[in-house]
Write an enzyme that holds these catalytic residues in place. Structure first.
Site, PDB file in Angstrom:
ATOM      1  N   CYS A  30       8.715 -24.961  16.881  1.00 58.30           N
ATOM      2  CA  CYS A  30       9.552 -23.761  16.832  1.00 58.30           C
ATOM      3  C   CYS A  30       8.790 -22.542  17.360  1.00 58.30           C
ATOM      4  O   CYS A  30       7.827 -22.097  16.737  1.00 58.30           O
ATOM      5  CB  CYS A  30      10.000 -23.558  15.383  1.00 58.30           C
ATOM      6  SG  CYS A  30      10.697 -21.947  15.006  1.00 58.30           S
ATOM      7  N   CYS A  33       8.659 -19.562  15.028  1.00 59.22           N
ATOM      8  CA  CYS A  33       7.768 -19.880  13.904  1.00 59.22           C
ATOM      9  C   CYS A  33       6.320 -19.602  14.287  1.00 59.22           C
ATOM     10  O   CYS A  33       5.555 -19.031  13.503  1.00 59.22           O
ATOM     11  CB  CYS A  33       7.904 -21.346  13.494  1.00 59.22           C
ATOM     12  SG  CYS A  33       9.532 -21.816  12.881  1.00 59.22           S
TER      13      CYS A  33
END
Length: 121
Positions: A30, A33
């Protein structure tokens, strides 16, 4: 303080033993993230009275499912076993610090009273 890896095995214990916990639900693939990780780590170093936990949603799918995580990163704040905040999205440092300060100011006696009132008798 360094962040703590949270798993299905230690999640409840960490949350119960620590009065104030931030949880970052994330995954290695991600992009947002990965962008949020340094902000989260920096904040963890500033606030040694708060446990900063990380849940790898790939490795801990049951834990992510239990909290109905549908988008990552998702940040959750738990105080005294009560979820005060849970929202997806990477936050800039100033927004994360503001959120932490707001969570510090919450009257937990009032929150516990409201939780008790909402439970069926």
């Amino acid at each position: 303080m360094a962040t703590v890896e949270l798993t299905a095995e230690n999640f409840d214990a960490v949350v119960e033993e620590s009065g104030f916990v931030l949880v970052d639900f994330w995954a290695s693939w991600c992009g947002p993230c990965r962008q949020f990780a340094p902000v989260y780590e920096k904040s963890a170093e500033k606030h040694d009275d708060i446990v900063f936990g990380k849940v790898d949603t790939e490795a801990e799918q049951s834990l992510a499912a239990a909290f109905q995580i549908r988008s990552i990163p998702t940040l959750m704040i738990v105080r005294d076993g009560v979820v005060l905040y849970a929202q997806p999205g990477a936050l800039p440092e100033s927004a994360l610090e503001d959120l932490i300060e707001q969570a510090r100011k919450v009257d937990m006696d009032e929150v516990r009273k409201q939780v008790t009132e909402q439970q069926p008798s």
